[in-house]
Each structure stands twice: as structure tokens, then as C-alpha cells.
Design a protein around this motif. Structure first.
Motif, PDB file in Angstrom:
ATOM      1  N   GLY A   1      20.012  59.273  35.038  1.00  0.00           N
ATOM      2  CA  GLY A   1      21.146  60.145  35.345  1.00  0.00           C
ATOM      3  C   GLY A   1      21.804  59.755  36.655  1.00  0.00           C
ATOM      4  N   GLU A   2      20.973  59.425  37.635  1.00  0.00           N
ATOM      5  CA  GLU A   2      21.507  58.988  38.937  1.00  0.00           C
ATOM      6  C   GLU A   2      22.315  57.702  38.788  1.00  0.00           C
ATOM      7  OE1 GLU A   2      18.120  58.598  41.435  1.00  0.00           O
ATOM      8  OE2 GLU A   2      17.491  60.696  41.188  1.00  0.00           O
ATOM      9  N   PHE A   3      21.826  56.787  37.963  1.00  0.00           N
ATOM     10  CA  PHE A   3      22.522  55.514  37.794  1.00  0.00           C
ATOM     11  C   PHE A   3      23.841  55.709  37.052  1.00  0.00           C
ATOM     12  CE2 PHE A   3      23.601  51.529  35.715  1.00  0.00           C
ATOM     13  CZ  PHE A   3      23.509  50.646  36.780  1.00  0.00           C
TER      14      PHE A   3
ATOM     15  N   ASP B   1      30.677  55.454  41.782  1.00  0.00           N
ATOM     16  CA  ASP B   1      30.386  54.604  42.942  1.00  0.00           C
ATOM     17  C   ASP B   1      30.105  53.177  42.473  1.00  0.00           C
ATOM     18  OD1 ASP B   1      30.027  54.065  45.628  1.00  0.00           O
ATOM     19  OD2 ASP B   1      27.927  54.689  45.663  1.00  0.00           O
ATOM     20  N   PHE B   2      30.877  52.703  41.518  1.00  0.00           N
ATOM     21  CA  PHE B   2      30.614  51.438  40.849  1.00  0.00           C
ATOM     22  C   PHE B   2      30.626  50.258  41.820  1.00  0.00           C
ATOM     23  CE2 PHE B   2      32.110  47.688  38.418  1.00  0.00           C
ATOM     24  CZ  PHE B   2      31.068  47.600  37.501  1.00  0.00           C
ATOM     25  N   GLU B   3      31.522  50.287  42.801  1.00  0.00           N
ATOM     26  CA  GLU B   3      31.681  49.152  43.720  1.00  0.00           C
ATOM     27  C   GLU B   3      30.427  48.892  44.542  1.00  0.00           C
ATOM     28  OE1 GLU B   3      33.678  51.737  43.533  1.00  0.00           O
ATOM     29  OE2 GLU B   3      35.382  50.854  42.433  1.00  0.00           O
ATOM     30  N   ASN B   4      29.592  49.903  44.716  1.00  0.00           N
ATOM     31  CA  ASN B   4      28.402  49.749  45.559  1.00  0.00           C
ATOM     32  C   ASN B   4      27.135  49.434  44.771  1.00  0.00           C
ATOM     33  OD1 ASN B   4      29.635  50.182  48.103  1.00  0.00           O
ATOM     34  ND2 ASN B   4      29.705  52.385  47.694  1.00  0.00           N
TER      35      ASN B   4
ATOM     36  N   GLU C   1      19.883  44.173  42.148  1.00  0.00           N
ATOM     37  CA  GLU C   1      18.896  45.227  42.378  1.00  0.00           C
ATOM     38  C   GLU C   1      18.685  46.114  41.151  1.00  0.00           C
ATOM     39  OE1 GLU C   1      20.090  47.315  45.873  1.00  0.00           O
ATOM     40  OE2 GLU C   1      19.979  45.554  47.169  1.00  0.00           O
ATOM     41  N   ILE C   2      19.426  45.852  40.079  1.00  0.00           N
ATOM     42  CA  ILE C   2      19.223  46.615  38.845  1.00  0.00           C
ATOM     43  C   ILE C   2      17.942  46.108  38.192  1.00  0.00           C
ATOM     44  CG2 ILE C   2      20.137  47.196  36.568  1.00  0.00           C
ATOM     45  CD1 ILE C   2      22.939  46.753  37.652  1.00  0.00           C
ATOM     46  N   ASN C   3      16.911  46.938  38.136  1.00  0.00           N
ATOM     47  CA  ASN C   3      15.615  46.476  37.644  1.00  0.00           C
ATOM     48  C   ASN C   3      15.080  47.300  36.483  1.00  0.00           C
ATOM     49  OD1 ASN C   3      14.943  48.810  38.958  1.00  0.00           O
ATOM     50  ND2 ASN C   3      13.741  47.827  40.576  1.00  0.00           N
ATOM     51  N   LYS C   4      15.956  48.116  35.885  1.00  0.00           N
ATOM     52  CA  LYS C   4      15.550  48.874  34.702  1.00  0.00           C
ATOM     53  C   LYS C   4      16.439  48.471  33.536  1.00  0.00           C
ATOM     54  CE  LYS C   4      13.403  52.818  36.923  1.00  0.00           C
ATOM     55  NZ  LYS C   4      12.066  52.354  36.532  1.00  0.00           N
TER      56      LYS C   4
END
Length: 560
Positions: free
Chosen positions: A126-128, A135-138, A143-146
């Protein structure tokens, strides 16, 4: 809008005035570009043909609203893959609206706010999703590991690529179409038990649901219906760890270039193969994933009227599976950093059959002591002989999981196992025969050189024939007889060489390969160049080389 027990609805009506959560017993978002492209094409064709588009059945369970919210809150029982994909697509389209007031009204009505999305996966998903929308630009891709996050991120990229090609009026047309002309048949159930049971039934009738989701849902069903939801929280928590472990394994697998065939079924079945004690009446080392799942259901069904035993079984299964999956993940992560794991896991690459045993040994902190012996077994039995015996390994995996055998006791079992299939005599016989093309050759010669190569260099090596496979010269002048087709593929006539160097040597005689060999980083290959340059390099030389390598292998891959 309140959703009645059964009705046909438009997507716009569903999202307007309602909010949806994806409960913990649901599978995570896993649609790929294949499914998302098909969804987009269906929408495009329906717009072109001026037809409504029906996307199937959605099932919900109404929950009580929190606080002063005027929206009705629903759990999604079935259909979250479609709903999530449409939700992401709708946000991408709305973001392209040029009028800010119109854009805001559409986001408020159908998307929600950063802290209160209309569609809310549980936990970090949900947070992602919120970050993806607001907040797509950040987002740092590295670092996406799921896996579920990767899928959501890919969905936004794909839909953005399609939407970028549209004109403002075409964007508006598609928002209106999704809102007013995509139809679903909606079912709204009343209780948690009914919700879990419906989820299990819907996804146990041949529909494409992953094995871990099916396993989680069936355990939730028995906990809910027969144990008064006593284990629901534990099932959710443990499977969250199992799912996260699997995702972490996939990330490490892609990074390390190992475990090429690993999938969800793999960790599910490998756990079962090393957990015989949990399935005393049905365990079989030849069972596939679907049979194992049926065994799990059968066990739960046998115990459903004995609550204490059912609870104990589910507890034991969850604890063991969770620990196995987490340890599996930790082991694969450690392969990157632990120097003693590099060669056997990345260069040699253990056969999948050994992993139930390897993970159990890792769980008991005995793997490091037994690693050389396991490496020898991999070379001798699985690579050199080319067989894949499973019964003894799965039996030993299960014995280790239920009793604390000492390292020496396990070593004795492993030595007996290896000698049963490849004793020293058999090992020497295999090494002395035609061996080119065998999966052990590159590793054996690499070890014989005693050089240290990084994985990129090792992967680039090719097995090279010193006297060529298709010689453009008379091999009889070098001492070979009519059996050259056999002799050329024996160990003494084989070396390793970088692909770029090997490419230019072709079918030349050894003396014409010297300059190429001298440019190699492999010390054994350079030494060969010196021996060839010395002159009179013949069959006797490769015979002597073969004997040296065989003697090395007997010592290097010994059973002790």
C-alpha cells in the motif's frame, strides 16, 4: 454507492463512494506486461467497436467504515489483479488531464489521496502504490526489492507509454470508457468465513492461482471455519515472511545468475520433500506441487473434527515452512558475500535436488562443514555421471529436519550415498572415458589450474580441444589411430579458454594455437602453450595430462 449481494456494475460506480482493501490472505499484485497489454487492447477494441467491455466477476466483503468516513469499505475477495491494473491505468490517464480542477475532481472521486487511496493493498504494498501515484519521481528503481512492487512499477511504465501517444480528447474518451463502460458482475458476501471460503473455492477450480496463494487460502479456510479464526493472524504473518523470502530469493537469483528454474513451486515442493514427518500417511518423494497441495488438504480434512490436532498440524506446518523459506532466502543472500559459497553455488551450481538438504543443513549451521563433501557429490554423481537420484537425498533431508544428527553422522550418510552411485573406481572410470560435453569439465579443469577467476571470467570460458574436433591436418602423424573421435573428447585433450581467443583458433594443429593460448589468463592453458612450443607434442602428452587431471580429481573431490 453500496454494493448489493449480486449486481452488474460499472467500474466508475464501484470506486465512487467506496474504498477497497486487499486483505492479507490475498495474493500480491503479479500481473505481467502480457496481461496488461491484453487489457489495454481489449479497451482499445471496445472503444473502436463502440461496445461495453465486461471484465468478469468481482467478489467483495463489506466492512464497517472507520471513523467519520462516508465511504463504504470493502475487502476484495477475488479480482484484485484486474482492479489494481485498472486503478493504475486510470491514475495514469487522469494525470494527463490538462485542466487542474478537472484532474483534481477525478482523482478525488476515483483515486483518493496519498494517505487514503480508494484501493489499498496491505502493508508495504500500500505504501509503494501511494508512492507510485503521488511521489513517483523519488522512487529509486535499484532499491525496488519486492516482486509486487516491480510489477506495479512496470504497470505504470507500460500504461504511461501507451497513454503518452494519446491526444487530450482521446485521454478523456478512455477515462469515460473505463468509468462508464467497463462492466463487472459483483458479489458481496457477509462474513469473514464466507469471504475466505469463497476465495478458496474461486481459486481452487482450475483458475490460475499460484501454489503459495492456494496453500495460504486453504489454511485460512480451515482456521476460519474449524478453529474460529484462531490461526488467521499467524497464517497471515507467516505467509508474509514466506512471500517476502521468495521475492528476496528471486532478486538474489537474478543478481547472482543461479537457480535458473526456481519458481514458487520449487520452495513449496523442496520444503515438503524435507518434511516427511508432517505428512506421515501420504508423503512421497515423487509428488508434484498439486499432489502436495492435495496432501495438505487431505491432512486438514482428516483433522477438521479434532480441533487441537488440526491446530497443532497447521502450527507445525507454518513454523517449519516459514523457517525453511526464510533460511533459503538468507542462504541465497549469503552466497554473494561468503567466499566459501562462491565456487560450489555459482561456478559449479548445485543441482536442485540437493537444495532441500542444503537448506536444512544451513538451518542447523552444519552446511559449511559439509560443503566440500556436497561439492564432491555434485561433481561425481550429478554432473559427471549425469544421474539425478532423489530418494536418498530427500529421505536424509527429512531425517535431518526431525532429528539432530551430528556432522559426522550426516557425513557418513553422504559418503555411503556417493559410493552407492560413484565410488572412487567408478569416478576414475568416468574421468578416463570420453567426457567432452559433460557439465563437470569446465569446473574440473578450472580447479586443476588452481587459478582464481571472477564469475564473469569463468562464465566466458569455453572448453577447448587441444587437438581439434574437426582437424584440418592428419592426426595420425601425432600418434592417434582410427579411434580419434573417441580420443579427442577425453580429459587430457581438453582445456579452457576465453571465448574471444577460442573463436580464432578453429581447427588448427596445436602448434598454431600457441599464440592464442599464451594470451589466456588461465595458467594451465599458458603452460600448454609452452609445452607445445617445446616441440613434438603428441598423443602421449595428452594421455599424460589426462592421468594428472584424474589423480588431481580423486584427491580434490574425495569422499571424506
Amino acid at each position: 454507492m453500496s454494493i448489493t449481494k449480486s449486481q452488474k456494475e460499472k467500474i466508475g460506480s464501484i470506486f465512487n463512494g467506496n474504498r477497497f482493501i486487499i486483505p492479507a490472505y490475498q495474493r500480491k499484485y503479479s500481473w505481467t506486461d502480457t496481461e496488461r497489454k491484453a487489457l489495454w487492447q481489449d479497451i482499445e477494441e471496445s472503444i473502436k467497436d463502440n461496445m461495453n467491455h465486461f471484465i468478469g466477476t468481482l467478489s467483495f466483503k463489506e466492512n464497517k467504515a472507520v471513523g467519520l468516513s462516508t465511504d463504504t469499505l470493502y475487502e476484495i475477495i477475488d479480482g484484485q489483479q484486474r482492479i489494481t491494473s485498472l486503478f493504475i491505468l486510470l491514475k495514469v490517464l487522469i494525470d494527463k488531464i490538462q485542466d487542474e480542477a478537472t484532474k483534481k475532481s477525478q482523482i478525488d472521486a476515483f483515486i483518493g489521496s496519498k494517505d487514503n487511496l480508494k484501493l489499498q493493498p496491505q502493508g508495504v504494498d500500500g505504501e509503494f502504490l501511494s508512492k507510485l501515484f503521488f511521489d513517483f519521481e523519488n522512487i529509486q528503481v535499484a532499491e525496488i526489492n519486492k516482486r509486487s512492487h516491480n510489477f506495479m512499477y512496470s504497470a505504470k511504465l507500460l500504461f504511461s507509454a501507451f497513454v503518452n501517444a494519446l491526444k487530450p480528447n482521446e485521454i478523456e474518451d478512455r477515462i469515460i470508457f473505463i468509468r462508464d463502460r467497463i462492466e463487472v458482475l459483483v458479489f458481496n458476501v457477509e462474513s469473514q468465513a464466507q469471504a475466505v471460503k469463497m476465495f478458496s473455492i474461486i481459486n481452487d477450480r482450475g483458475l490460475p492461482l499460484r501454489i503459495l496463494d492456494k496453500t495460504k487460502s486453504i489454511l485460512m479456510l480451515y482456521s476460519t471455519v474449524h478453529l474460529g479464526e484462531q490461526l488467521n493472524s499467524q497464517i497471515n504473518d507467516d505467509f508474509e515472511k514466506i512471500f517476502d523470502s521468495y521475492d528476496d530469493i528471486l532478486v538474489s537469483r537474478d543478481k547472482l545468475g543461479i537457480l535458473g528454474r526456481l519458481e514458487e513451486n520449487t520452495i513449496f515442493t523442496q520444503h515438503y520433500y524435507s518434511a516427511k514427518r508432517l505428512f506421515p500417511g501420504t508423503w512421497n518423494n515423487k509428488d508434484g506441487a498439486e499432489t502436495i497441495f492435495k496432501n495438505l488438504k487431505t491432512r486438514c480434512e482428516e483433522l477438521k473434527n479434532i480441533p487441537n490436532e488440526l491446530k497443532e498440524f497447521i502450527n507445525n506446518y507454518l513454523l517449519d515452512f516459514r523457517n525453511f523459506a526464510v533460511s533459503y532466502s538468507n542462504l541465497v543472500k549469503e552466497i554473494e558475500t561468503n567466499s566459501i559459497y562462491q565456487k560450489p553455488f555459482r561456478y559449479l551450481e548445485f543441482t536442485a535436488t540437493l537444495y532441500p538438504l542444503i537448506v536444512r543443513l544451513y538451518m542447523q549451521k552444519k552446511l559449511n562443514s559439509l560443503l566440500p563433501l556436497l561439492e564432491a557429490i555434485e561433481v561425481r554423481v550429478y554432473k559427471l555421471r549425469g544421474t539425478n537420484p532423489i530418494a536418498d537425498i530427500y529421505w536424509l533431508s527429512s531425517v535431518i529436519s526431525e532429528s539432530e544428527l551430528t556432522v559426522d553422522e550426516i557425513k557418513k550418510h553422504l559418503i555411503n550415498y556417493s559410493e552407492k552411485f560413484v565410488s572412487n573406481h567408478v569416478f576414475r572410470t568416468y574421468l578416463d572415458s570420453e567426457i567432452y560435453g559433460n557439465g563437470s569439465v569446465k569446473y574440473i579443469i578450472s580447479e586443476f589450474t588452481k587459478d582464481i577467476f571472477d564469475i564473469e571470467t569463468y562464465n566466458d570460458f569455453q572448453v577447448e580441444h587441444i587437438f581439434s574436433r574437426e582437424p584440418n591436418y592428419d592426426v595420425s602423424s601425432y600418434g592417434f589411430a582410427e579411434d580419434y573421435d573417441y580420443e579427442k573428447n577425453r580429459l587430457g585433450n581438453l582445456g579452457i579458454l576465453e571465448s574471444s581467443l577460442n573463436k580464432g583458433l578453429g581447427n588448427l594443429p596445436p602448434i598454431n594455437k600457441v599464440s592464442g593460448y599464451l594470451n589466456s589468463v588461465v595458467s594451465d592453458t599458458r603452460n600448454l602453450a609452452g609445452e607445445i612450443q617445446k616441440g613434438n607434442f603428441r598423443k602421449e602428452n595428452v594421455d599424460e595430462r589426462r592421468k594428472l587431471i584424474i589423480d588431481f580429481c580423486i584427491e580434490r573431490f574425495k569422499l571424506s
